[in-house]
Design an enzyme around this catalytic site. Structure first.
Site, PDB file in Angstrom:
ATOM      1  CG  ASP A  46       0.292  -2.757   6.100  1.00 20.27           C
ATOM      2  OD1 ASP A  46      -0.722  -2.914   6.821  1.00 20.27           O
ATOM      3  OD2 ASP A  46       0.303  -2.038   5.078  1.00 20.27           O
ATOM      4  CB  CYS A  85      -3.711   3.245  -1.602  1.00 18.89           C
ATOM      5  SG  CYS A  85      -4.776   4.634  -1.259  1.00 18.89           S
ATOM      6  CG  HIS A 128      -1.911   0.973   1.388  1.00 17.96           C
ATOM      7  ND1 HIS A 128      -1.674   2.255   1.826  1.00 17.96           N
ATOM      8  CD2 HIS A 128      -3.242   0.902   1.140  1.00 17.96           C
ATOM      9  CE1 HIS A 128      -2.811   2.925   1.840  1.00 17.96           C
ATOM     10  NE2 HIS A 128      -3.788   2.131   1.427  1.00 17.96           N
ATOM     11  CD  GLN A 159      -7.132  -4.743   3.863  1.00 18.42           C
ATOM     12  OE1 GLN A 159      -8.107  -5.437   4.116  1.00 18.42           O
ATOM     13  NE2 GLN A 159      -7.240  -3.485   3.465  1.00 18.42           N
ATOM     14  CE  LYS A 191      -7.539  -0.122   6.052  1.00 16.22           C
ATOM     15  NZ  LYS A 191      -7.975   0.098   4.671  1.00 16.22           N
TER      16      LYS A 191
HETATM   17  N1  PMP Z   1      -1.897  -0.968   4.434  1.00 15.26           N
HETATM   18  C1  PMP Z   1      -2.855  -1.700   3.871  1.00 15.26           C
HETATM   19  C2  PMP Z   1      -2.543  -3.099   3.399  1.00 15.26           C
HETATM   20  C3  PMP Z   1      -4.142  -1.175   3.750  1.00 15.26           C
HETATM   21  O1  PMP Z   1      -5.105  -1.908   3.197  1.00 15.26           O
HETATM   22  C4  PMP Z   1      -4.406   0.134   4.210  1.00 15.26           C
HETATM   23  C5  PMP Z   1      -5.780   0.764   4.069  1.00 15.26           C
HETATM   24  N2  PMP Z   1      -6.347   0.587   2.790  1.00 15.26           N
HETATM   25  C6  PMP Z   1      -3.360   0.848   4.797  1.00 15.26           C
HETATM   26  C7  PMP Z   1      -2.130   0.268   4.886  1.00 15.26           C
HETATM   27  C8  PMP Z   1      -3.543   2.238   5.322  1.00 15.26           C
HETATM   28  O2  PMP Z   1      -4.453   2.257   6.372  1.00 15.26           O
HETATM   29  P1  PMP Z   1      -5.035   3.639   6.936  1.00 15.26           P
HETATM   30  O3  PMP Z   1      -5.485   4.430   5.738  1.00 15.26           O
HETATM   31  O4  PMP Z   1      -6.179   3.204   7.795  1.00 15.26           O
HETATM   32  O5  PMP Z   1      -3.955   4.306   7.690  1.00 15.26           O
END
Ligand code: PMP
Length: 406
Positions: free
Chosen positions: A200, A364, A123, A203, A226
């Protein structure tokens, strides 16, 4: 038991009975944010109507109640993640904030030429902070390549590791492809060259039970929203020994021991990394979300979600011109796809008219889209409260959309 009553579970989530216009909502955008159970919604109201107060500094009753609830939430989250020392659990704003904290603070310990390894499926929030660190410190960013299947080339990763590697930052589960990475093995290998590992987990907790100590990562980042909790709050787990070596990320109230104009000394963990008034209701309610997850059988959920994924994949492939991106053997709850002759944005807009919430775009993860040479995908991402009937609704809607667009 592996009996999982999805209809009973759905009753815990009031939003699932909402309509979009006159259509029943089908919420398949769980990868972006998950819905909240009643127990979390009630906890928000209870906090603001019964014991709203600032924490950690009040002698009065409400402040003590709020402080206790906030610290109880930290301890509960720690135990749900398999962490016995709650000083290792920091409240942050979310995954992005957690990763930035590590990039800035752990980053201060790095020097020119040190290597940081990320992967091709990260991401943006697990790419950009490392690029900024490399600019600041002259570190070198290396990227583990990916196969067409959406699986990492972990043999290439093994080759990349050396005594220059200081940190590996990799996603547990890809938000764009659903790939589950073999993080335990990757952590072992990194440790064998003395590198630290950040996982990270944005998910993962919502799809499987995560035991941080068993995984043995050095840092783990997740977002409250999430995992069925509020937005604006998240977690950074860090090994205590490492957190103690790291300088503070932000300065301000709560993170200090003493302040004079000549010299300031810092507070102990976890407060050293928690400057200012935090999202108190958020932290408490994230605790409630973990309490909720704890009542569920994660093994049964994983099995249920795999069946749902398999069912949805099969039904999608009945559609002519369907191409699914991400065919990892070890995969969960996310299907990214395109339908030949249609634009993802048009399909997403038509699905929305039929009550189906999916996401379209690059999620993203622009480097993944560049890898497949596509501008974006349509992404359906599931949670344990989704059903086969909802998948059928999406398939019907897709068939109608394709009929209109082709
Ligand atoms: N890493 C991953 C794998 C994600 O799916 C996301 C959110 N789509 C993020 C990081 C970033 O999370 P946040 O926008 O809640 O900080």
């Amino acid at each position: 038991s592996d009996v999982f009553d999805v209809y009973a579970i759905r009753n815990d989530f009031p939003i699932l009975s909402e309509k979009v216009g006159d259509k029943q909502l089908v919420y398949f955008d769980n990868g972006a944010t998950a819905q909240k159970p009643q127990i979390v919604l009630d906890a928000i109201t209870a906090y603001y109507s019964k014991y709203n107060a600032n924490i950690h500094r009040g002698v009065h009753h409400l402040s003590q109640v709020a402080t206790q609830a906030y610290e109880d939430a930290r301890a509960l989250i720690a135990s749900c993640l398999g962490v016995s020392n709650s000083n290792e659990i920091l409240f942050t704003k979310g995954t992005t904030d957690s990763i930035n904290l590590v990039a800035f603070s752990f980053g201060e310990l790095l020097k020119e030429g040190d290597e940081i390894i990320i992967s091709a499926m990260e991401h943006h929030s697990n790419i950009v902070p490392w690029q900024m660190l490399c600019e600041r410190k002259g570190c070198v960013l290396r990227v583990i390549p990916m196969f067409e299947s959406g699986e990492l080339d972990i043999e290439a990763y093994r080759e990349m590791l050396s005594e220059r590697t200081k940190l590996v930052a990799v996603t547990h589960i890809s938000n764009a492809l659903g790939t589950i990475n073999p993080v335990k093995k990757m952590i072992d290998w990194a440790h064998s060259v003395g590198a630290k590992v950040l996982i990270d987990a944005a998910q993962s907790v919502q799809h499987m039970s995560v035991d941080v100590k068993d995984m043995d990562c050095d840092f783990l980042a997740l977002s409250g929203h999430k995992v069925f909790g509020p937005t604006g709050v998240g977690i950074l787990y860090g090994k205590e020994e490492l957190l103690n070596q790291m300088p503070p990320y932000q300065g301000g109230g709560d993170m200090i021991a003493t302040v004079t104009f000549e010299k300031t000394t810092y507070n102990t963990l976890p407060h050293k990394f928690e400057a200012g008034t935090p999202h108190i209701a958020g932290g408490i309610c994230l605790g409630k979300a973990f309490e909720y997850i704890k009542t569920l059988d994660m093994g049964a959920i994983q099995k249920y979600e795999s069946e749902l994924l398999e069912y949805a994949t099969g039904r999608l492939l009945e559609i002519e011109g369907m191409r699914i991106y991400g065919e990892a053997k070890n995969k969960t709850s996310v299907i990214s796809f395109l339908i030949e002759g249609t634009h993802p944005y048009d399909v997403g807009t038509l699905l929305d008219k039929m009550g189906i919430a999916v996401r379209t775009g690059h999620h993203c993860t622009q480097p993944i889209m560049d890898f497949y040479k596509i501008p974006g995908t349509i992404r359906a991402s599931f949670a344990f409260y989704n059903t086969k009937e909802e998948v059928d609704s999406m398939i019907n809607a897709l068939n109608r959309a394709v009929g209109m667009l082709k």
